[in-house]
Design an enzyme around this catalytic site. Sequence first.
Site, PDB file in Angstrom:
ATOM      1  N   TYR A 140       0.824  -1.213   0.000  1.00 17.22           N
ATOM      2  CA  TYR A 140       0.000   0.000   0.000  1.00 17.22           C
ATOM      3  C   TYR A 140       0.857   1.262   0.000  1.00 17.22           C
ATOM      4  O   TYR A 140       0.469   2.288  -0.534  1.00 17.22           O
ATOM      5  CB  TYR A 140      -0.893   0.043   1.253  1.00 17.22           C
ATOM      6  N   LYS A 185       3.067 -15.285   2.927  1.00 16.33           N
ATOM      7  CA  LYS A 185       3.275 -16.061   1.692  1.00 16.33           C
ATOM      8  C   LYS A 185       4.774 -16.324   1.603  1.00 16.33           C
ATOM      9  O   LYS A 185       5.457 -15.914   0.654  1.00 16.33           O
ATOM     10  CB  LYS A 185       2.732 -15.261   0.488  1.00 16.33           C
ATOM     11  N   ASP A 218      -3.050 -18.276   1.104  1.00 22.36           N
ATOM     12  CA  ASP A 218      -4.043 -18.968   0.269  1.00 22.36           C
ATOM     13  C   ASP A 218      -4.744 -20.058   1.085  1.00 22.36           C
ATOM     14  O   ASP A 218      -5.970 -20.206   1.042  1.00 22.36           O
ATOM     15  CB  ASP A 218      -3.415 -19.525  -1.029  1.00 22.36           C
ATOM     16  N   ASP A 242      -6.499  -6.897   4.286  1.00 24.49           N
ATOM     17  CA  ASP A 242      -7.620  -6.251   3.593  1.00 24.49           C
ATOM     18  C   ASP A 242      -8.510  -7.313   2.945  1.00 24.49           C
ATOM     19  O   ASP A 242      -9.733  -7.320   3.103  1.00 24.49           O
ATOM     20  CB  ASP A 242      -7.068  -5.293   2.530  1.00 24.49           C
ATOM     21  N   ASP A 246     -12.528  -8.984   4.273  1.00 24.69           N
ATOM     22  CA  ASP A 246     -13.780  -8.978   3.499  1.00 24.69           C
ATOM     23  C   ASP A 246     -14.336 -10.401   3.435  1.00 24.69           C
ATOM     24  O   ASP A 246     -15.539 -10.622   3.549  1.00 24.69           O
ATOM     25  CB  ASP A 246     -13.562  -8.446   2.070  1.00 24.69           C
TER      26      ASP A 246
HETATM   27  C1  IPM Z   1     -10.509  -1.071   3.986  1.00 28.02           C
HETATM   28  C2  IPM Z   1     -10.678  -0.471   2.624  1.00 28.02           C
HETATM   29  C3  IPM Z   1      -9.501   0.466   2.347  1.00 28.02           C
HETATM   30  C4  IPM Z   1      -8.234  -0.364   2.368  1.00 28.02           C
HETATM   31  C5  IPM Z   1      -9.616   1.278   1.052  1.00 28.02           C
HETATM   32  C6  IPM Z   1     -10.860   2.121   1.016  1.00 28.02           C
HETATM   33  C7  IPM Z   1      -8.392   2.123   0.807  1.00 28.02           C
HETATM   34  O1  IPM Z   1     -10.789  -1.455   1.667  1.00 28.02           O
HETATM   35  O2  IPM Z   1     -10.408  -0.305   4.969  1.00 28.02           O
HETATM   36  O3  IPM Z   1     -10.503  -2.287   4.103  1.00 28.02           O
HETATM   37  O4  IPM Z   1      -7.907  -1.023   1.381  1.00 28.02           O
HETATM   38  O5  IPM Z   1      -7.567  -0.343   3.396  1.00 28.02           O
HETATM   39 MG    MG Z   2     -11.003  -3.414   2.478  1.00 25.93          MG
END
Ligand code: IPM
Ligand code: MG
Length: 353
Positions: A140, A185, A218, A242, A246
């Site tokens: 990042y 990884k 993975d 990240d 999700d």
């Molecule tokens: C999160 C989001 C952010 C990230 C984006 C909006 C930059 O996806 O907080 O998980 O990737 O950190």
């Molecule tokens: Mg995110």
Amino acid sequence: MKASIAVLAGDGIGPEVLAQATRVLAAVAARFGHDFALHDALIGGIAIGKTGAPLPDETQALCREADAVLLGAVGGPKWEPPAKVRPEQGLLALRKGLGLYANLRPVRLFPQLVAASPLKPEVLDGVDLLVVRELTGGIYFGAKRREADRAVDECVYTTAEVERVVRMAARLAGERRGRLTSVDKANVLETSRLWREVATRVVNEEFPQVRLDHQLVDSCAMQLVRKPSRFDVIVTENMFGDILTDEASVLGGTLGMLPSASLGEGPRGLYEPIHGSAPDIAGRGVANPYGAILSVAMLLRHSLSLETEAAAVESAVGSALDHGALTEDLAKRAVSTREVGDAVVRALLEERQ
Ligand code: IPM
Ligand code: MG
């Protein structure tokens, strides 16, 4: 107690979910006799529109002075590439600028939401995990460049960056079930080999009571939906964290339920739901505000050391769910964003009697 809280609503559904989260903060203040001063400021696309910058200087200054920062969401189709200045840059600069290197993303499943998850109930049995995502390093923040026919994103980690986040995760594991899974990884990436070495050393030397294991990212992604109850605390680098969170949010019902806390060395933290700005539903008053409301609970716990108040917010969320206050991501017969806020505030104030 007196506290100053910066409120950065941002874009899309950010303002809608934060409107409910701040009502919950006000209800906590009323019930427990606190004085929370809330200060609104700009971030993200709306800040670009009004000032040209995704993180205006005034916002940064306000956040530095505040005890905690509550954030909604940033981003939207209006600012998609090839736009040079992007809303997400504001969030990344804020995390980095405040030195918030550890992002805590707890995943738990409220029993009322078992049916909302696409996974089988037996897979969800016993889910209670915490992902600690490194937040200010890795790909990042590495150098980026674009040449004629190639693009480069560098991924860099230093020993010190790995040490501090592993230390935080190991300490948290020690306060939970004592199990830490470090995800990398290491079969491919040099940064991951460094990560693994450092994690092993820090845990062995400083946290003998914590049981550490290593998993490749993975394989971890697969285990998260196969047998999630095996995880207690997961610590991992920025981008893996990240992506995995999700995925893990599905274990909690939907992405809309998950809160997060970003912490550094001091008590000041940044609190935000892990979902994005959801432009497809923005402005309709149907977004799920539970992630933002549960972020308020984390703010009370981690930045203000108000554990009783934090637990009261979480218990009020439980009552609201019991009363069927479910948004359209959770149920067919759905209520509005505001009605969820109503139910949580009512539960908070009723429990006082
Ligand atoms: C999160 C989001 C952010 C990230 C984006 C909006 C930059 O996806 O907080 O998980 O990737 O950190
Ligand atoms: Mg995110």
